[in-house]
Design a protein around this motif. Sequence first.
Motif, mmCIF file in Angstrom:
data_model
loop_
_atom_site.group_PDB
_atom_site.id
_atom_site.type_symbol
_atom_site.label_atom_id
_atom_site.label_comp_id
_atom_site.label_asym_id
_atom_site.label_seq_id
_atom_site.Cartn_x
_atom_site.Cartn_y
_atom_site.Cartn_z
ATOM 1 N N MET A 10 0.847 -1.181 0.000
ATOM 2 C CA MET A 10 0.000 0.000 0.000
ATOM 3 C C MET A 10 0.891 1.243 0.000
ATOM 4 O O MET A 10 1.848 1.316 0.760
ATOM 5 N N GLU A 11 0.595 2.196 -0.870
ATOM 6 C CA GLU A 11 1.322 3.469 -0.932
ATOM 7 C C GLU A 11 0.635 4.449 0.019
ATOM 8 O O GLU A 11 -0.522 4.804 -0.197
ATOM 9 N N ILE A 12 1.355 4.862 1.049
ATOM 10 C CA ILE A 12 0.800 5.800 2.025
ATOM 11 C C ILE A 12 1.566 7.106 1.938
ATOM 12 O O ILE A 12 2.796 7.121 1.954
ATOM 13 N N LEU A 13 0.825 8.200 1.849
ATOM 14 C CA LEU A 13 1.416 9.528 1.858
ATOM 15 C C LEU A 13 1.092 10.181 3.194
ATOM 16 O O LEU A 13 -0.075 10.395 3.510
ATOM 17 N N SER A 49 2.514 19.211 -5.043
ATOM 18 C CA SER A 49 3.350 18.820 -6.183
ATOM 19 C C SER A 49 3.424 17.301 -6.320
ATOM 20 O O SER A 49 3.339 16.757 -7.424
ATOM 21 N N PHE A 50 3.568 16.614 -5.200
ATOM 22 C CA PHE A 50 3.617 15.150 -5.192
ATOM 23 C C PHE A 50 2.323 14.574 -5.763
ATOM 24 O O PHE A 50 2.345 13.707 -6.640
ATOM 25 N N ARG A 62 1.016 7.104 -7.063
ATOM 26 C CA ARG A 62 -0.300 7.576 -6.626
ATOM 27 C C ARG A 62 -0.571 6.931 -5.269
ATOM 28 O O ARG A 62 -0.521 5.716 -5.141
ATOM 29 N N PRO A 63 -0.832 7.730 -4.227
ATOM 30 C CA PRO A 63 -1.071 7.128 -2.907
ATOM 31 C C PRO A 63 -2.399 6.368 -2.845
ATOM 32 O O PRO A 63 -3.360 6.726 -3.521
ATOM 33 N N ASP A 64 -2.401 5.312 -2.035
ATOM 34 C CA ASP A 64 -3.615 4.555 -1.767
ATOM 35 C C ASP A 64 -4.302 5.087 -0.512
ATOM 36 O O ASP A 64 -5.470 4.804 -0.274
ATOM 37 N N LEU A 65 -3.552 5.828 0.294
ATOM 38 C CA LEU A 65 -4.049 6.403 1.540
ATOM 39 C C LEU A 65 -3.252 7.661 1.836
ATOM 40 O O LEU A 65 -2.040 7.684 1.643
ATOM 41 N N PRO A 88 -10.608 14.693 -10.168
ATOM 42 C CA PRO A 88 -11.132 13.344 -10.431
ATOM 43 C C PRO A 88 -10.119 12.231 -10.189
ATOM 44 O O PRO A 88 -10.479 11.170 -9.674
ATOM 45 N N ALA A 89 -8.850 12.461 -10.516
ATOM 46 C CA ALA A 89 -7.830 11.417 -10.353
ATOM 47 C C ALA A 89 -7.469 11.171 -8.890
ATOM 48 O O ALA A 89 -6.873 10.146 -8.569
ATOM 49 N N LEU A 90 -7.825 12.101 -8.005
ATOM 50 C CA LEU A 90 -7.424 11.997 -6.598
ATOM 51 C C LEU A 90 -8.591 11.818 -5.632
ATOM 52 O O LEU A 90 -8.398 11.346 -4.519
ATOM 53 N N LYS A 91 -9.780 12.203 -6.022
ATOM 54 C CA LYS A 91 -10.882 12.324 -5.060
ATOM 55 C C LYS A 91 -11.308 11.026 -4.387
ATOM 56 O O LYS A 91 -11.914 11.062 -3.328
ATOM 57 N N MET A 92 -10.952 9.883 -4.935
ATOM 58 C CA MET A 92 -11.347 8.615 -4.324
ATOM 59 C C MET A 92 -10.313 8.072 -3.334
ATOM 60 O O MET A 92 -10.529 7.041 -2.710
#
Length: 147
Positions: A10-13, A49-50, A62-65, A88-92
């Motif tokens: 899982m990618e976490i930011l 920026s990230f 792309r973060p998952d969380l 749209p690419a981030l809102k979920m």
Amino acid sequence: MSHDAIGRPMEILLIEDSLMAARLATGALSKSGLDHRLTWLSDGQEARSFLLQSGKYTRAPRPDLILLDLHLPEVDGTTLLREIREKPALKMIPIVIMTGTAGEKEITEIESLDVQGFLVKPVDLTQFLKLVETLKGYWKTDMIVKG
């Protein structure tokens, strides 16, 4: 028939300007048993920026969380949250808010922006781990299952 989960960590930011809070979060995630990769950024402009994969972050995952502090330098967390929810690419992406101070009005505004959790700092380790367990459910539904 057995099902083997095929996936990636899982990618976490983590967007947090306090070193102590960041250490607590990273330590709790390590203890959670969640297979993850963590990126820690300490200001809102860098996080923007990230997330937009711009500048030096063109190849950022792309973060998952997202674990988001509200009080950040450069761009505050509430502004960043609004921007994430408008793209749209981030809102979920599931977002957990972590903040040291939050008034009732601020909490109401934040909750209206569709967050998956709200933790007040200093974050209680047990509460944090319980939330991570809940969030594992989000992750499992996104994994590829091979039959």
